[in-house]
Motif scaffolding. Sequence first.
Motif, PDB file in Angstrom:
ATOM      1  N   ASP A  99       0.868  -1.093   0.080  1.00 58.69           N
ATOM      2  CA  ASP A  99      -0.345   0.131   0.012  1.00 58.69           C
ATOM      3  C   ASP A  99       0.857   1.183  -0.075  1.00 58.69           C
ATOM      4  OD1 ASP A  99       0.805   0.375   2.670  1.00 58.69           O
ATOM      5  OD2 ASP A  99      -0.844  -0.523   3.482  1.00 58.69           O
ATOM      6  N   SER A 100       0.282   2.354   0.095  1.00 59.29           N
ATOM      7  CA  SER A 100       1.159   3.568   0.120  1.00 59.29           C
ATOM      8  C   SER A 100       2.327   3.611   1.478  1.00 59.29           C
ATOM      9  CB  SER A 100       0.207   4.946   0.330  1.00 59.29           C
ATOM     10  OG  SER A 100      -0.690   5.122   1.601  1.00 59.29           O
ATOM     11  N   GLN A 101       1.934   2.901   2.420  1.00 56.19           N
ATOM     12  CA  GLN A 101       3.068   2.971   3.345  1.00 56.19           C
ATOM     13  C   GLN A 101       4.062   2.092   3.521  1.00 56.19           C
ATOM     14  OE1 GLN A 101       2.857   5.420   5.704  1.00 56.19           O
ATOM     15  NE2 GLN A 101       1.317   6.492   4.592  1.00 56.19           N
ATOM     16  N   ALA A 167       5.999   5.047   8.384  1.00 56.05           N
ATOM     17  CA  ALA A 167       5.913   3.593   8.527  1.00 56.05           C
ATOM     18  C   ALA A 167       7.165   2.998   9.188  1.00 56.05           C
ATOM     19  CB  ALA A 167       5.492   3.132   7.110  1.00 56.05           C
ATOM     20  N   HIS A 314      -0.387  -2.429  11.307  1.00 53.06           N
ATOM     21  CA  HIS A 314      -0.140  -1.675  10.514  1.00 53.06           C
ATOM     22  C   HIS A 314       0.227  -0.086  10.946  1.00 53.06           C
ATOM     23  CE1 HIS A 314      -0.667   1.330   7.079  1.00 53.06           C
ATOM     24  NE2 HIS A 314      -0.681   0.298   6.270  1.00 53.06           N
ATOM     25  N   VAL A 316       0.013   3.033  10.268  1.00 51.79           N
ATOM     26  CA  VAL A 316      -0.645   3.946  10.431  1.00 51.79           C
ATOM     27  C   VAL A 316      -2.129   3.595  10.755  1.00 51.79           C
ATOM     28  CG1 VAL A 316      -1.806   5.619   8.647  1.00 51.79           C
ATOM     29  CG2 VAL A 316       0.458   5.065   8.316  1.00 51.79           C
ATOM     30  N   SER A 317      -2.804   2.691  10.113  1.00 50.62           N
ATOM     31  CA  SER A 317      -4.265   2.178  10.349  1.00 50.62           C
ATOM     32  C   SER A 317      -4.396   1.416  11.777  1.00 50.62           C
ATOM     33  CB  SER A 317      -4.918   1.400   9.315  1.00 50.62           C
ATOM     34  OG  SER A 317      -4.065   0.197   9.353  1.00 50.62           O
ATOM     35  N   GLY A 318      -3.270   0.934  12.106  1.00 59.93           N
ATOM     36  CA  GLY A 318      -3.274   0.327  13.352  1.00 59.93           C
ATOM     37  C   GLY A 318      -3.902  -1.303  13.044  1.00 59.93           C
ATOM     38  N   GLU A 319      -4.366  -1.509  11.935  1.00 57.19           N
ATOM     39  CA  GLU A 319      -4.830  -3.092  11.672  1.00 57.19           C
ATOM     40  C   GLU A 319      -3.843  -4.118  11.793  1.00 57.19           C
ATOM     41  OE1 GLU A 319      -6.942  -5.240   7.553  1.00 57.19           O
ATOM     42  OE2 GLU A 319      -6.004  -3.066   7.667  1.00 57.19           O
ATOM     43  N   THR A 320      -3.976  -5.063  12.447  1.00 60.98           N
ATOM     44  CA  THR A 320      -3.161  -6.193  12.299  1.00 60.98           C
ATOM     45  C   THR A 320      -3.215  -6.834  11.028  1.00 60.98           C
ATOM     46  OG1 THR A 320      -3.641  -6.741  14.884  1.00 60.98           O
ATOM     47  CG2 THR A 320      -2.542  -8.340  13.405  1.00 60.98           C
TER      48      THR A 320
END
Length: 341
Positions: A99-101, A167, A314, A316-320
């Motif tokens: 992705d962008s990060q 990131a 992640h 930025v998003s914090g998603e695992t």
Amino acid sequence: MNDITPEDTADTDADFTYQVDIEDIGKRLDAVLAGQLDTLSRNRVQALIRAGEVTVDGAKIVETKFRVNEGQILTLSVPEAEDPDPIGEAIPLSIVYEDSQLIVIDKPAGLVVHPGAGNWTGTLVNALIHHCGDSLSGVGGVKRPGIVHRIDKDTTGLLVVAKTDVAHQGLSAQFADHGKTGPLERAYSALVWGAPASLKGTIDANLARSHTNRQKIAVVKTSGRHAITHWQVKERFGPEDQPPLASLMECRLETGRTHQIRVHMSHINHPLIGDQDYGAGYKTKVNRLEDPLKSIIADFPRQALHAGLLAFAHPVSGETLRFESPYPADLEQLFRALQKF
């Protein structure tokens, strides 16, 4: 150990800071620093001391024989190398996620992660520069843009690379934390000689450059860098009425030192199959086998180690995010041959 700088990041030795531990009292300054740094020889450390690149509690020290005391803060600065800057190269990449990060790569055997002595081209960094252009994080420096962690040249599997500074900082913090407070996971599949008596265990053994061969890492009783590997036997191979010929082990890292799994497995007398540096003494076992297993092991060109699981938050998003990589073809062939033994 009392390292001040974060561990398990890009492993840069520039501006390295270390607080002298009780076990270092009275030791020479050059010996203490060389024992803490994986990538600098003692001769190189001595040259940096003489050049005024080392301070003790803020005072410049140019005497290599200076004796250190507990609690002193040692700081080493390594001048930026004059090596050529890496350029983009059209090297194929197996991209698992992007992705962008950040970008997650499934690295093949034989691919060096970043440029260094003897490998200024043809590395993962060269491939990433070509693929990502100017979007790679600059935190890792010119030679290691975006690199957060590494795996050996001949180890296969997953690694994450940062495309932005945000990131890079977020991922580096997770690797420095070793997954203690977050979802970071790193699991390796290792095919090793023999099998431990128990099904799982932990190796807690410090690592440092070998005094006899600076290209190799060795377990040391004092100094060195703290290293912990958790292992579990997943499968044993061989006739039931005989000691196991080999076993499949899952290794999970609590630290990320150079050659950590390879050295730790050799330390408990179960080196990786194919490891020419830490398991060469087991070549005689191959000669006692019959084909096709004999030929498959004899021709296996590398250590049988695969970074098959990588999970992290992640930045930025914090998603695992959780990724798994199947065995590459050569490791799959070796695994199947051992199962038939």
